[in-house]
Motif scaffolding. Structure first.
Motif, PDB file in Angstrom:
ATOM      1  N   ARG A 359       0.620  -1.145   0.294  1.00 32.95           N
ATOM      2  CA  ARG A 359      -0.078  -0.161   0.207  1.00 32.95           C
ATOM      3  C   ARG A 359       1.071   1.278  -0.294  1.00 32.95           C
ATOM      4  N   ALA A 360       1.244   2.153  -1.081  1.00 33.73           N
ATOM      5  CA  ALA A 360       2.079   3.534  -1.049  1.00 33.73           C
ATOM      6  C   ALA A 360       1.108   4.315  -1.944  1.00 33.73           C
ATOM      7  N   ALA A 361       1.371   5.556  -1.327  1.00 35.04           N
ATOM      8  CA  ALA A 361       0.964   6.301  -2.627  1.00 35.04           C
ATOM      9  C   ALA A 361       1.349   6.226  -3.694  1.00 35.04           C
ATOM     10  N   ASP A 362       1.521   7.871  -4.256  1.00 27.58           N
ATOM     11  CA  ASP A 362       2.396   7.488  -5.388  1.00 27.58           C
ATOM     12  C   ASP A 362       3.921   7.630  -5.642  1.00 27.58           C
ATOM     13  N   VAL A 363       4.627   7.039  -5.923  1.00 30.39           N
ATOM     14  CA  VAL A 363       6.177   7.040  -6.303  1.00 30.39           C
ATOM     15  C   VAL A 363       7.202   7.010  -7.077  1.00 30.39           C
ATOM     16  N   GLY A 364       8.267   7.134  -6.734  1.00 33.46           N
ATOM     17  CA  GLY A 364       8.829   7.390  -8.474  1.00 33.46           C
ATOM     18  C   GLY A 364      10.722   6.774  -8.136  1.00 33.46           C
ATOM     19  N   GLN A 397      13.096  23.362 -16.225  1.00 36.92           N
ATOM     20  CA  GLN A 397      14.586  24.122 -16.223  1.00 36.92           C
ATOM     21  C   GLN A 397      14.758  24.364 -14.768  1.00 36.92           C
ATOM     22  N   ALA A 398      13.802  24.604 -13.846  1.00 32.40           N
ATOM     23  CA  ALA A 398      14.027  24.559 -12.295  1.00 32.40           C
ATOM     24  C   ALA A 398      14.502  23.417 -11.710  1.00 32.40           C
ATOM     25  N   VAL A 399      14.546  22.082 -11.977  1.00 29.49           N
ATOM     26  CA  VAL A 399      14.583  20.639 -10.787  1.00 29.49           C
ATOM     27  C   VAL A 399      16.906  21.312 -11.750  1.00 29.49           C
ATOM     28  N   ARG A 432       8.330  14.834 -10.620  1.00 24.96           N
ATOM     29  CA  ARG A 432       6.849  14.322 -10.755  1.00 24.96           C
ATOM     30  C   ARG A 432       6.792  14.545  -9.006  1.00 24.96           C
ATOM     31  N   GLU A 433       7.371  15.335  -8.749  1.00 23.58           N
ATOM     32  CA  GLU A 433       7.107  15.138  -7.138  1.00 23.58           C
ATOM     33  C   GLU A 433       6.275  14.159  -6.286  1.00 23.58           C
ATOM     34  N   PRO A 434       7.346  12.939  -6.498  1.00 27.52           N
ATOM     35  CA  PRO A 434       5.911  12.323  -6.057  1.00 27.52           C
ATOM     36  C   PRO A 434       6.356  12.038  -4.428  1.00 27.52           C
ATOM     37  N   ASP A 435       5.179  11.094  -4.177  1.00 28.14           N
ATOM     38  CA  ASP A 435       4.850  10.745  -2.413  1.00 28.14           C
ATOM     39  C   ASP A 435       5.918   9.488  -1.860  1.00 28.14           C
ATOM     40  N   VAL A 436       6.765   9.028  -2.330  1.00 33.90           N
ATOM     41  CA  VAL A 436       7.698   8.328  -2.268  1.00 33.90           C
ATOM     42  C   VAL A 436       8.690   8.367  -3.312  1.00 33.90           C
ATOM     43  N   LEU A 437       9.426   8.527  -2.582  1.00 36.01           N
ATOM     44  CA  LEU A 437      11.293   8.454  -3.453  1.00 36.01           C
ATOM     45  C   LEU A 437      11.963   6.963  -2.825  1.00 36.01           C
ATOM     46  N   LEU A 438      11.925   6.398  -3.908  1.00 36.82           N
ATOM     47  CA  LEU A 438      12.714   5.452  -3.809  1.00 36.82           C
ATOM     48  C   LEU A 438      14.252   5.010  -4.088  1.00 36.82           C
ATOM     49  N   LEU A 439      15.082   4.995  -3.211  1.00 31.54           N
ATOM     50  CA  LEU A 439      16.818   4.740  -4.078  1.00 31.54           C
ATOM     51  C   LEU A 439      17.124   4.154  -4.292  1.00 31.54           C
ATOM     52  N   ALA A 453      23.379  17.412  -3.711  1.00 32.00           N
ATOM     53  CA  ALA A 453      22.231  17.695  -4.294  1.00 32.00           C
ATOM     54  C   ALA A 453      20.980  16.909  -3.854  1.00 32.00           C
ATOM     55  N   LEU A 454      21.625  15.221  -4.047  1.00 29.70           N
ATOM     56  CA  LEU A 454      21.089  14.571  -3.635  1.00 29.70           C
ATOM     57  C   LEU A 454      19.540  14.677  -2.158  1.00 29.70           C
ATOM     58  N   VAL A 455      20.496  14.468  -1.222  1.00 32.65           N
ATOM     59  CA  VAL A 455      20.452  15.119   0.393  1.00 32.65           C
ATOM     60  C   VAL A 455      19.084  16.439  -0.359  1.00 32.65           C
ATOM     61  N   ARG A 456      19.305  17.351  -1.046  1.00 33.82           N
ATOM     62  CA  ARG A 456      18.391  18.411  -1.213  1.00 33.82           C
ATOM     63  C   ARG A 456      16.924  17.829  -1.329  1.00 33.82           C
ATOM     64  N   GLU A 457      17.053  17.426  -2.028  1.00 33.11           N
ATOM     65  CA  GLU A 457      15.813  16.780  -2.893  1.00 33.11           C
ATOM     66  C   GLU A 457      15.132  15.599  -1.854  1.00 33.11           C
ATOM     67  N   MET A 458      15.726  14.904  -1.294  1.00 32.46           N
ATOM     68  CA  MET A 458      15.437  14.237  -0.333  1.00 32.46           C
ATOM     69  C   MET A 458      14.472  14.743   0.691  1.00 32.46           C
ATOM     70  N   TYR A 459      15.791  16.108   1.232  1.00 35.54           N
ATOM     71  CA  TYR A 459      14.731  16.725   1.678  1.00 35.54           C
ATOM     72  C   TYR A 459      13.376  17.651   1.510  1.00 35.54           C
ATOM     73  N   ARG A 460      13.494  17.346   0.430  1.00 35.19           N
ATOM     74  CA  ARG A 460      12.002  18.256   0.226  1.00 35.19           C
ATOM     75  C   ARG A 460      11.191  17.626  -0.275  1.00 35.19           C
ATOM     76  N   VAL A 461      11.375  16.296  -0.124  1.00 38.14           N
ATOM     77  CA  VAL A 461      10.937  14.964  -0.309  1.00 38.14           C
ATOM     78  C   VAL A 461       9.590  14.815   1.151  1.00 38.14           C
ATOM     79  N   LEU A 462      10.790  15.288   2.142  1.00 38.46           N
ATOM     80  CA  LEU A 462      10.868  14.862   3.805  1.00 38.46           C
ATOM     81  C   LEU A 462      10.059  16.403   4.043  1.00 38.46           C
ATOM     82  N   LEU A 463      10.558  17.512   3.414  1.00 36.48           N
ATOM     83  CA  LEU A 463       9.416  19.135   4.257  1.00 36.48           C
ATOM     84  C   LEU A 463       7.634  18.784   3.427  1.00 36.48           C
TER      85      LEU A 463
END
Length: 511
Positions: A359-364, A397-399, A432-439, A453-463
């Motif tokens: 059971r998962a929300a939108d994943v990437g 462009q932003a990402v 695509r701003e997934p609810d669950v980021l799988l790495l 850069a990776l840590v910043r993107e992880m933090y964006r998902v959590l925040l």
């Protein structure tokens, strides 16, 4: 002592490249020596390894193999260099193609590419057959071949995999098989590009032991790495590359601290226990908005998950349970082949579970090998492919700017360094701003800037109230940037360090 191999590379340029990829590189290898070339993404270390191993320049090599007249086509790579391998000398003038025995060269100077799958033959079905492939071609007797394969497998901990199909191996297992296949050749020089990437502690130890055995037999080893890890810290000499030039040289008498400082200044990752003591930057009291509010709606729930691949005698994962709350980062640790990648692919819908529920929300999902999800001809087209959100061009462009890719929007993803390929693949996912980021092994091949850069993107998902689930062998990264560590093994899975939320990610600064 007479050098085993000496190379003076005045310059190397890829076809149609605006500037040289290498300039003024001197490499001298004595029998049994270990040399490291370290540097961030785009520094030229993988290019240097390919030149030393005779893989580059491409058009020069091809013309020599065809036996055509010396000369360069307009779209050829350009190499100005002088090589001495034992009593053989080969000079590249940049204006002609010397006649060389490429097959003989490759037998004496062997290379493990950054993506170990590229070394595997692709024509052998099992691990046993892959390890024997080179020996078969050399006409080795059957008895000697069996003995060598068994000894190599035992040394690398691959005995239980000898009958397993190559396409059923984990990424770390693929790397060990490729290293074993190289070692049975007994080359004079062995070039290893990121030899420890994706390996568990047992695998890393096995590679280090094998390297020591090869050294004792007189093999010279060259390690290419974007990090100063334990293997690099024990080399005889090292060069720090930056934009194709030598930024610093290091010898064993200089001490490990000098190498760590020089490498760190160039943007190279330095393992925490090899750095000089410093104050930790991890903010253990940091919490996300979702955690403060007390989430009652988990982002991800796995119940009794079991995964079995077709024709496999044993399941890859059995009865696995996991709940990941919103605002939480969880790391999956475990030995190669424990099923970490299988769990992520099942969550993403790439594998149908044998039993259990997801059971998962939108994943990437960011795959372990980023080239597996890159197929467009430019970075911009790659990241924007299939995006249906508003203001598409502005969002893309932003990402790209956030991930430090603004200067490569028109480049072909396949021509980028591995660190930037991983960031391009990450951009495709986070856009695509997934609810669950799988790495899946997200730090492999990333330099210091890429990790930030990776840590910043992880933090964006959590925040924003999402969740992160990553599989990794990088225990230091997991300890710093995950709230919780879940260990997968052959018999059981358990949570390390107590209750959920005990560890908080390091805040990386403004996004």
């Amino acid at each position: 002592m007479k050098p085993l191999f000496a190379a003076h590379i005045e310059s190397f340029s890829y076809a149609e490249a605006p500037r040289p990829a290498l300039c003024g590189l001197e490499v001298t290898l004595a029998p049994g020596s270990v040399t490291a070339l370290v540097g961030p993404a785009g520094s030229g270390k993988s290019t240097a390894g390919a030149v030393l191993a005779g893989h580059l320049p491409r058009d020069v090599r091809d013309s020599a193999e065809r036996g055509t007249a010396p000369g360069l086509t307009p779209d050829a790579d350009r190499l100005v260099a002088d090589f001495r391998l034992g009593d053989q000398r080969v000079a590249f003038t940049g204006a002609g193609a010397p006649r060389i025995d490429v097959a003989a060269w490759s037998r004496r100077v062997a290379m493990l590419p950054q993506d170990a799958r590229h070394y595997l033959s692709g024509v052998r079905e099992t691990v046993r057959e892959e390890l024997a492939f080179t020996l078969e071609n050399a006409g080795t007797s059957r008895a000697e071949m069996i003995r060598t394969v068994q000894c190599t497998a035992a040394e690398l901990g691959l005995e239980h995999l000898l009958g397993k199909r190559i396409d059923r191996l984990s990424g770390g297992q693929e790397r060990l098989v490729a290293i074993g296949a190289l070692a049975v050749q007994r080359p004079d020089v062995l070039v290893l590009d990121e030899p420890l990437a994706g390996l568990d502690q047992r695998g890393q130890h096995a590679v280090a032991v094998m390297a020591q055995r090869l050294r004792a037999a007189g093999c010279a080893i060259v390690i290419l790495s974007n990090a100063v890890d334990r293997m690099v810290a024990e080399v005889d000499s090292a060069m720090v590359l930056d934009e194709g030039r030598v930024a610093a040289r290091w010898g064993a008498l200089d001490g490990p601290g000098a190498l760590a400082r020089a490498a760190s200044a160039a943007g190279v990752v330095v393992e925490a226990d090899l750095q000089q003591p410093r104050v930790s930057a991890r903010a253990s009291s940091t919490t996300t908005a979702a955690q403060t509010a007390g989430s009652t709606d988990p982002a991800l729930v796995l119940e009794g998950l079991s995964v079995r691949y077709p024709s496999a005698s044993m399941p890859a994962v059995t009865g696995f349970d996991l709940t990941v709350d919103r605002g939480e980062a969880v790391a999956l640790l475990g030995p190669n082949g424990a099923g970490k990648t299988s769990v992520l692919k099942t969550i993403a819908g790439l594998i149908i579970p044998e039993r259990g529920t997801v059971r998962a929300a939108d994943v990437g999902l960011l795959l372990q090998h980023p080239v597996d999800q890159l197929f467009e001809r430019t970075v911009e087209r790659e990241v924007s492919f299939g995006y249906r959100g508003r203001h598409r061009q502005r969002a893309v462009q932003a990402v790209l700017e956030r991930l430090g890719l603004g200067d490569v929007v028109a480049e072909h993803p396949a021509e980028l360094p591995a660190s930037r390929q991983r960031l391009v693949a990450l951009a495709c996912v986070v856009l695509r701003e997934p609810d669950v980021l799988l790495l899946d092994e997200p730090t492999v091949a990333l330099d210091a800037h890429g990790r930030d850069a990776l840590v910043r993107e992880m933090y964006r998902v959590l925040l924003r109230g999402g969740a992160v689930l990553m599989s990794t062998h990088d225990s230091g990264f997991a300890a710093t940037h995950a709230h919780r560590v879940v260990e997968l093994g052959a018999r059981a899975e358990h949570t390390r360090d107590g209750h959920r939320g005990m560890r908080a990610p390091e805040r990386p600064g403004p996004a």
